[in-house]
Design a protein around this motif. Structure first.
Motif, PDB file in Angstrom:
ATOM      1  N   MET A 216       7.400   2.404  12.477  1.00 50.84           N
ATOM      2  CA  MET A 216       7.429   2.886  11.098  1.00 50.84           C
ATOM      3  C   MET A 216       6.193   2.409  10.350  1.00 50.84           C
ATOM      4  O   MET A 216       5.716   1.285  10.553  1.00 50.84           O
ATOM      5  CB  MET A 216       8.693   2.375  10.395  1.00 50.84           C
ATOM      6  N   LEU A 217       5.682   3.266   9.479  1.00 49.34           N
ATOM      7  CA  LEU A 217       4.549   2.923   8.628  1.00 49.34           C
ATOM      8  C   LEU A 217       4.845   3.437   7.225  1.00 49.34           C
ATOM      9  O   LEU A 217       4.928   4.646   6.997  1.00 49.34           O
ATOM     10  CB  LEU A 217       3.268   3.552   9.174  1.00 49.34           C
ATOM     11  N   VAL A 218       5.057   2.502   6.287  1.00 48.21           N
ATOM     12  CA  VAL A 218       5.422   2.826   4.914  1.00 48.21           C
ATOM     13  C   VAL A 218       4.186   2.616   4.033  1.00 48.21           C
ATOM     14  O   VAL A 218       3.598   1.522   4.048  1.00 48.21           O
ATOM     15  CB  VAL A 218       6.569   1.933   4.419  1.00 48.21           C
ATOM     16  N   THR A 219       3.797   3.626   3.285  1.00 44.02           N
ATOM     17  CA  THR A 219       2.560   3.561   2.503  1.00 44.02           C
ATOM     18  C   THR A 219       2.834   3.810   1.024  1.00 44.02           C
ATOM     19  O   THR A 219       3.523   4.764   0.662  1.00 44.02           O
ATOM     20  CB  THR A 219       1.544   4.594   3.019  1.00 44.02           C
ATOM     21  N   VAL A 220       2.260   2.930   0.186  1.00 47.78           N
ATOM     22  CA  VAL A 220       2.390   3.036  -1.267  1.00 47.78           C
ATOM     23  C   VAL A 220       0.990   3.086  -1.873  1.00 47.78           C
ATOM     24  O   VAL A 220       0.262   2.092  -1.851  1.00 47.78           O
ATOM     25  CB  VAL A 220       3.159   1.836  -1.854  1.00 47.78           C
ATOM     26  N   PRO A 221       0.567   4.234  -2.413  1.00 51.26           N
ATOM     27  CA  PRO A 221      -0.739   4.306  -3.068  1.00 51.26           C
ATOM     28  C   PRO A 221      -0.678   3.745  -4.487  1.00 51.26           C
ATOM     29  O   PRO A 221       0.351   3.864  -5.166  1.00 51.26           O
ATOM     30  CB  PRO A 221      -1.029   5.814  -3.090  1.00 51.26           C
ATOM     31  N   LEU A 222      -1.761   3.126  -4.907  1.00 52.05           N
ATOM     32  CA  LEU A 222      -1.852   2.549  -6.252  1.00 52.05           C
ATOM     33  C   LEU A 222      -3.190   2.917  -6.882  1.00 52.05           C
ATOM     34  O   LEU A 222      -4.227   2.932  -6.200  1.00 52.05           O
ATOM     35  CB  LEU A 222      -1.716   1.023  -6.195  1.00 52.05           C
ATOM     36  N   LEU A 223      -3.172   3.187  -8.170  1.00 45.15           N
ATOM     37  CA  LEU A 223      -4.388   3.511  -8.915  1.00 45.15           C
ATOM     38  C   LEU A 223      -4.726   2.358  -9.847  1.00 45.15           C
ATOM     39  O   LEU A 223      -4.014   2.121 -10.831  1.00 45.15           O
ATOM     40  CB  LEU A 223      -4.197   4.803  -9.713  1.00 45.15           C
ATOM     41  N   PRO A 224      -5.792   1.601  -9.557  1.00 45.41           N
ATOM     42  CA  PRO A 224      -6.151   0.457 -10.396  1.00 45.41           C
ATOM     43  C   PRO A 224      -6.308   0.795 -11.874  1.00 45.41           C
ATOM     44  O   PRO A 224      -6.009  -0.046 -12.729  1.00 45.41           O
ATOM     45  CB  PRO A 224      -7.479  -0.010  -9.786  1.00 45.41           C
ATOM     46  N   ARG A 225      -6.727   2.014 -12.204  1.00 45.83           N
ATOM     47  CA  ARG A 225      -6.906   2.355 -13.619  1.00 45.83           C
ATOM     48  C   ARG A 225      -5.584   2.377 -14.382  1.00 45.83           C
ATOM     49  O   ARG A 225      -5.578   2.305 -15.618  1.00 45.83           O
ATOM     50  CB  ARG A 225      -7.615   3.700 -13.754  1.00 45.83           C
ATOM     51  N   LEU A 226      -4.456   2.455 -13.661  1.00 44.94           N
ATOM     52  CA  LEU A 226      -3.143   2.447 -14.299  1.00 44.94           C
ATOM     53  C   LEU A 226      -2.496   1.060 -14.285  1.00 44.94           C
ATOM     54  O   LEU A 226      -1.379   0.901 -14.782  1.00 44.94           O
ATOM     55  CB  LEU A 226      -2.214   3.441 -13.600  1.00 44.94           C
ATOM     56  N   LEU A 227      -3.192   0.074 -13.719  1.00 49.68           N
ATOM     57  CA  LEU A 227      -2.645  -1.267 -13.607  1.00 49.68           C
ATOM     58  C   LEU A 227      -3.206  -2.175 -14.695  1.00 49.68           C
ATOM     59  O   LEU A 227      -4.374  -2.038 -15.065  1.00 49.68           O
ATOM     60  CB  LEU A 227      -2.974  -1.860 -12.226  1.00 49.68           C
ATOM     61  N   PRO A 228      -2.413  -3.110 -15.194  1.00 47.86           N
ATOM     62  CA  PRO A 228      -2.926  -4.070 -16.185  1.00 47.86           C
ATOM     63  C   PRO A 228      -4.118  -4.832 -15.604  1.00 47.86           C
ATOM     64  O   PRO A 228      -4.052  -5.378 -14.504  1.00 47.86           O
ATOM     65  CB  PRO A 228      -1.738  -5.016 -16.407  1.00 47.86           C
ATOM     66  N   GLY A 229      -5.215  -4.842 -16.346  1.00 41.71           N
ATOM     67  CA  GLY A 229      -6.398  -5.535 -15.858  1.00 41.71           C
ATOM     68  C   GLY A 229      -7.167  -4.774 -14.804  1.00 41.71           C
ATOM     69  O   GLY A 229      -8.168  -5.263 -14.274  1.00 41.71           O
ATOM     70  N   LYS A 230      -6.700  -3.573 -14.473  1.00 48.27           N
ATOM     71  CA  LYS A 230      -7.355  -2.727 -13.481  1.00 48.27           C
ATOM     72  C   LYS A 230      -7.625  -3.484 -12.177  1.00 48.27           C
ATOM     73  O   LYS A 230      -8.747  -3.544 -11.676  1.00 48.27           O
ATOM     74  CB  LYS A 230      -8.652  -2.140 -14.047  1.00 48.27           C
TER      75      LYS A 230
END
Length: 323
Positions: A216-230
């Motif tokens: 199994m390979l579980v992947t979660v994409p994240l966008l730094p521009r939407l995160l506190p402190g980028k």
């Protein structure tokens, strides 16, 4: 001490794997109910209440029925439910000790433990520490895709992939391709994915079954521009590496090290046969993704169940498991 263990649903995929992992242990006696009595509530109640540990490897409704057979005055028997029935239920401890020290502590001596779902384990391992650290806000619009081997679908799905080959027939082309499913966006793991990750809302979850048995390979994409402190990909990696430092079964792999890949590819199968979950972070300042690799029948099912049993009983968590 020898512990009496009853596996309710022993003939299912998870039950068989639990049985297999316990077979090498001298401190466990697996109780065998006669085939004719497997669906007899009175007979089953006798086995459940005589056991030190009961594993439930059943559909949700059947798992609830078996829990109801536990005598009201029985505070000794430990019940570990591998179904979805109790993962967000009051009075049950969620069996993923790596989430936090509090989760691990709650497992010690617990009587009722809900064994996590395979997809959920990967997602929660990726996201929970980031939410707890404030790197990912609780209202983040999370998405996740997860590629799994077909054994996660149980006996019926296993048969659709394996019986044609045994009969000398080829699988249709449609089954040689990875196949998305649960496209109604209501997968049964979603409640625990939201509740245990710390997110306020369920993620948009896209599970995919591939034409391979296990992994199994579980992947979660994240966008730094939407995160506190980028926070960029390297900062996300640092938070996860710090959180899981010293864990036996969860390993954060080096950032930016191509040697962890297979010719530039990340196979889903390299943790097969273990209870290990490997966490990878890829990306740069603008985009990041966290990938968690595990055995859907190991850390995603039977291995997690045995790890929980070991902790509940006060044993070394790695007993009879491969890290």
């Amino acid at each position: 001490m020898t512990y009496k263990v009853f596996i309710d649903g022993r003939s299912g995929t998870t039950g068989l794997k639990i049985d297999e992992r316990l077979a090498t242990r001298s401190d466990v006696e697996v109780m065998t109910i006669p085939d004719a009595a497997r669906k007899d509530p009175k007979a089953k109640a006798e086995y459940i209440n005589a056991a030190d540990v009961v594993f439930l490897c059943l559909p949700d409704a059947a798992a609830k029925e078996s829990v109801a057979l536990l005598a009201p005055d029985n505070s000794r028997t430990r019940v570990l439910d591998a179904s979805t029935a109790h993962r967000v239920a009051a009075g049950w401890v969620y069996g993923l000790p790596e989430i936090s020290a509090a989760h691990r502590k709650a497992l010690e001596g617990a009587q009722k433990v809900a064994v996590p779902g395979c997809h959920a384990s990967g997602f929660i391992l990726a996201v929970a520490p980031l939410v707890a650290a404030g790197v990912v806000p609780a209202d983040y619009p999370a998405t996740c895709h997860s590629v799994t081997g077909y054994t996660g679908g149980g006996k019926e799905m296993i048969a659709t992939y394996e019986e044609p080959a045994e009969g000398g027939n080829k699988l249709p082309d449609s089954m040689l391709s990875p196949r998305q499913y649960a496209l109604g966006l209501a997968h049964k793991h979603l409640p625990e994915m939201a509740a245990l990750s710390g997110l306020q809302n369920k993620p948009l979850f896209n599970p995919i079954v591939g034409p391979f048995a296990q992994g199994m390979l579980v992947t979660v994409p994240l966008l730094p521009r939407l995160l506190p402190g980028k926070q960029d990909a390297r900062a996300i990696h640092a938070v996860l590496a710090d959180h899981y430092a010293g864990q036996t079964f969860v390993k954060v792999m080096p950032f930016g090290d191509d040697s962890v890949l297979d010719g530039g590819f990340l196979p889903a199968t390299d943790c097969n046969g273990t209870n290990r979950a490997e966490i990878f972070v890829f990306g740069h300042a603008e985009q990041a993704q966290v990938c968690v690799r595990l055995d859907n029948l190991g850390k995603g099912a039977s291995g997690a169940a045995i790890q929980c049993m070991n902790i509940v009983l006060g044993l070394d968590e790695a007993t009879s498991l491969v890290a």
